[in-house]
Design a protein around this motif. Structure first.
Motif, short mmCIF file in Angstrom:
data_model
loop_
_atom_site.label_atom_id
_atom_site.label_comp_id
_atom_site.label_asym_id
_atom_site.label_seq_id
_atom_site.Cartn_x
_atom_site.Cartn_y
_atom_site.Cartn_z
N ILE A 20 -3.49 12.65 14.69
CA ILE A 20 -4.48 13.70 14.88
C ILE A 20 -3.07 15.16 14.84
CG2 ILE A 20 -5.51 14.74 17.59
CD1 ILE A 20 -6.50 11.72 17.41
N LYS A 21 -1.84 14.56 15.50
CA LYS A 21 -1.03 15.62 15.74
C LYS A 21 -0.28 16.11 14.10
CE LYS A 21 3.65 14.55 18.65
NZ LYS A 21 3.92 13.76 18.81
N ASP A 22 -0.80 15.19 13.31
CA ASP A 22 -0.39 15.73 11.41
C ASP A 22 -1.63 15.99 11.35
OD1 ASP A 22 2.09 14.65 12.67
OD2 ASP A 22 1.41 12.75 11.02
N ALA A 58 -12.11 -4.55 12.30
CA ALA A 58 -11.78 -5.33 13.96
C ALA A 58 -10.16 -6.06 14.07
CB ALA A 58 -12.85 -6.16 13.64
N SER A 59 -9.45 -5.90 13.27
CA SER A 59 -7.83 -6.08 13.15
C SER A 59 -7.47 -5.15 13.53
CB SER A 59 -7.87 -6.70 12.21
OG SER A 59 -5.68 -7.19 11.89
N PRO A 60 -6.43 -4.35 14.88
CA PRO A 60 -5.80 -3.77 15.67
C PRO A 60 -4.94 -3.66 14.69
CG PRO A 60 -7.10 -5.38 17.61
CD PRO A 60 -6.85 -6.51 16.06
N LYS A 61 -3.92 -5.10 14.34
CA LYS A 61 -2.60 -5.16 13.90
C LYS A 61 -3.00 -4.06 12.61
CE LYS A 61 1.64 -5.61 12.70
NZ LYS A 61 2.95 -4.63 13.92
N ALA A 62 -4.51 -4.49 11.61
CA ALA A 62 -4.30 -3.89 10.62
C ALA A 62 -4.51 -2.19 10.43
CB ALA A 62 -6.32 -3.98 9.30
N GLN A 63 -5.72 -1.52 11.97
CA GLN A 63 -5.38 -0.36 11.78
C GLN A 63 -4.38 0.26 12.28
OE1 GLN A 63 -8.23 -1.10 15.40
NE2 GLN A 63 -9.77 -0.10 14.85
N GLN A 64 -2.94 0.08 13.09
CA GLN A 64 -1.42 0.64 13.69
C GLN A 64 -0.89 0.27 12.14
OE1 GLN A 64 0.42 -2.45 15.75
NE2 GLN A 64 2.31 -0.61 15.73
N LEU A 65 -1.46 -0.23 11.47
CA LEU A 65 -0.19 -0.34 9.78
C LEU A 65 -1.41 1.18 9.04
CD1 LEU A 65 0.25 -3.79 9.27
CD2 LEU A 65 1.68 -1.87 9.99
N SER A 66 -2.39 0.73 9.13
CA SER A 66 -3.03 1.44 8.69
C SER A 66 -3.28 3.25 8.79
CB SER A 66 -4.85 1.41 8.15
OG SER A 66 -5.34 -0.21 8.01
N LEU A 67 -3.33 3.35 9.81
CA LEU A 67 -2.51 4.12 10.18
C LEU A 67 -1.72 4.88 10.10
CD1 LEU A 67 -4.14 4.07 14.46
CD2 LEU A 67 -5.24 6.15 12.52
N GLN A 68 0.09 3.83 10.48
CA GLN A 68 0.92 4.35 10.40
C GLN A 68 0.74 5.18 8.17
OE1 GLN A 68 2.89 0.78 10.75
NE2 GLN A 68 3.24 1.29 12.76
N THR A 69 0.50 4.48 7.82
CA THR A 69 0.36 4.50 6.10
C THR A 69 0.16 5.71 5.90
OG1 THR A 69 0.30 2.05 5.79
CG2 THR A 69 -0.10 3.81 3.76
N LEU A 70 -1.03 6.22 6.20
CA LEU A 70 -2.34 7.42 6.92
C LEU A 70 -1.24 8.62 6.68
CD1 LEU A 70 -5.73 6.35 7.56
CD2 LEU A 70 -4.71 7.73 5.81
N ARG A 71 -0.45 8.44 7.77
CA ARG A 71 0.06 9.44 7.56
C ARG A 71 1.41 10.29 6.72
NH1 ARG A 71 4.07 9.22 12.84
NH2 ARG A 71 4.38 11.84 12.66
N THR A 72 2.10 8.78 5.67
CA THR A 72 2.48 9.64 4.80
C THR A 72 1.43 9.20 3.79
OG1 THR A 72 4.33 6.91 5.76
CG2 THR A 72 3.94 8.40 3.38
N LEU A 87 0.79 -1.13 -0.11
CA LEU A 87 0.22 -0.07 0.15
C LEU A 87 0.60 1.23 0.18
CD1 LEU A 87 -2.97 -1.63 2.37
CD2 LEU A 87 -3.12 -0.82 -0.18
N ASP A 88 2.06 1.29 0.85
CA ASP A 88 2.82 1.86 1.05
C ASP A 88 3.53 2.55 -0.57
OD1 ASP A 88 4.83 4.46 2.33
OD2 ASP A 88 6.04 2.99 1.10
N ALA A 89 4.10 1.69 -1.49
CA ALA A 89 4.43 1.49 -2.79
C ALA A 89 3.20 2.47 -3.23
CB ALA A 89 4.47 0.26 -2.91
N LEU A 90 2.29 2.48 -3.31
CA LEU A 90 1.14 2.69 -4.71
C LEU A 90 0.59 3.86 -3.92
CD1 LEU A 90 -1.28 -0.75 -4.52
CD2 LEU A 90 -0.07 0.05 -6.30
#
Length: 440
Positions: free
Chosen positions: A240-242, A191-205, A166-169
């Motif tokens: 949120i800080k961003d 419902a997946s905490p890991k998916a939420q965590q990774l999505s939030l990280q990639t959203l910042r980018t 997703l980051d590459a795309l």
């Protein structure tokens, strides 16, 4: 005339094709696996020489293996290093439906997770080959398929590979980067905490690349604060800080302050279920709305400490009143603790806040608060908690009525810049206009 080596290569190719034509699904799978292991790591010229300039057929066989996998769900996925290195071979692989096949594998329930992970790695290699290949994946409804797989995957290792894809795309893909951005936002309620965590990280980018915000992002991020997973909460607060640096700042701050005082409807949702079932312990500490309240208090503290102008804006949103109300929530000690720590900052930074908090709390409670804000919830009694929960503090009104902010440098020091003063003057002017409208 062909040489002896060329004749041998042609013979091997014909033999390979004959074995293929005479084999069923299981045998073809074995043939392909054997082919891949034998030719692992060979370059394009070496493959051409091995099969008498017929190496393009390799891609056809690769595609066939994937089709066999879809229909039988039994064959082993090959190593991603077998994807041809030459652009020509990549194009041939895509022309026979390679991308669609890889995406289809992600949605099949009976395919093993390890096989789906290999498909993701192949898609990574395709995406990293250039912009037009990223566009092809997106045009094949790839973002949706990949996002759904991230939400459903049970393997954290595989989910991390999906994040890489997703980051590459989202990089170097201006035509479809918004599609990826929206797909990441859509993943936040999963419902997946890991998916939420990774999505939030990639959203910042993605947010920094796109530059504009989607209207739904504030509500989605605030809802993520209901999580009981601290790693997810951390990533949400980082996003949120961003986001306070974009056009959603006002909406975001208003939303955070509102979360400090949950509605009666929200807090009473689970009470009947708990009370009617004797087998369920009355543990309100894990009510999502209280987890969200505590996370909001924490986020407000982080934002206020990082930027003085944000702290001022929060004052005008009656954050002091809301923080004190959260401190009175005896059903959730973490909300009390985090709200108390955040209020402590406002009291230390703004003397006018200190004055009104002291007056509202009373000397005894205020002394407990200033001696150790973090442990206050353990020392106060129920009456003091009720005082906090029912407080009527309105620092905003006091600031306007008293004209305290006419000399901000006195209260906040000489570091206050002209933008801060202009911001305060705006609120003073608005307050005077409101008074004029109320007068006969």
């Amino acid at each position: 005339m062909t040489s002896i080596k060329e004749q041998a290569a042609i013979s091997r190719l014909l033999s390979f094709l004959q074995d293929w034509d005479n084999s069923g699904k299981v045998a073809r799978s074995h043939i392909l696996n054997s082919f891949i292991e034998t030719n692992q790591g060979k370059t394009a010229p070496e493959l051409e020489q091995e099969f008498s300039q017929g190496a393009s057929l390799f891609l056809y066989f690769r595609k066939e293996q994937l089709v066999i996998k879809i229909s039988s769900q039994k064959s082993r996925t090959s190593s991603t290093s077998c994807l041809p290195h030459r652009n020509r071979y990549l194009i041939e692989f895509l022309e026979v439906g390679g991308v669609l096949t890889l995406l289809e594998i992600l949605g099949l329930e009976k395919i093993k997770e390890e096989h789906k992970k290999e498909s993701i790695k192949l898609l990574q290699l395709i995406a990293n080959s250039g912009r037009k290949y990223k566009e092809l994946i997106c045009e094949s409804y790839g973002v949706r398929s990949i996002a759904e797989f991230l939400a459903k995957s049970k393997s954290e290792e595989t989910q991390e590979e999906v994040q890489v894809l997703l980051d590459a795309l989202v990089h170097g893909n201006p035509k479809y980067q918004n599609q990826v951005y929206k797909g990441l936002i859509a993943l936040l309620p999963c419902a997946s905490p890991k998916a939420q965590q990774l999505s939030l990280q990639t959203l910042r980018t993605a947010q920094s690349i796109i530059g504009t915000t989607h209207p739904s992002i504030v509500d989605c991020v605030l809802k993520v604060l209901r999580t009981m997973h601290l790693e997810v909460q951390y990533e949400a607060i980082e996003l949120i800080k961003d986001l306070v640096n974009y056009d959603v700042r006002k909406t975001l701050l208003q939303g955070l302050v509102a979360l400090l005082i949950p509605s009666v409807k929200e807090t009473s949702k689970l009470q009947p279920k708990i009370l009617n079932d004797s087998s369920v312990l009355h543990l309100t500490a894990h009510l999502p709305v209280f987890l969200q309240q505590a996370a909001a208090a924490k986020a407000i503290g982080v934002l206020a400490r990082s930027n003085l102008s944000i702290a001022e804006e929060l004052l005008h949103l009656r954050v002091v009143h809301s923080l004190m109300a959260a401190m009175g929530n005896t059903d959730h000690s973490n909300s009390q603790r985090l709200a108390s720590l955040t209020l402590e900052y406002f009291v230390q930074m703004f003397p006018v806040v200190e004055e009104h908090v002291r007056r509202s709390m009373g000397e005894e409670l205020y002394n407990l608060f200033t001696s150790n804000a973090e442990d206050l919830y353990m020392k106060m009694d129920s009456i003091q908690a009720d005082i906090l929960a029912a407080n009527k503090v309105n620092v905003t009104k006091a600031l306007h009525d008293s004209g305290v902010y006419t000399n901000m440098s006195f209260y906040l020091g000489p570091s206050v810049n002209e933008n801060h003063l202009a911001y305060i003057t705006h609120f003073q002017k608005r307050n005077m206009e409101a008074k004029g409208e109320q007068s006969p």
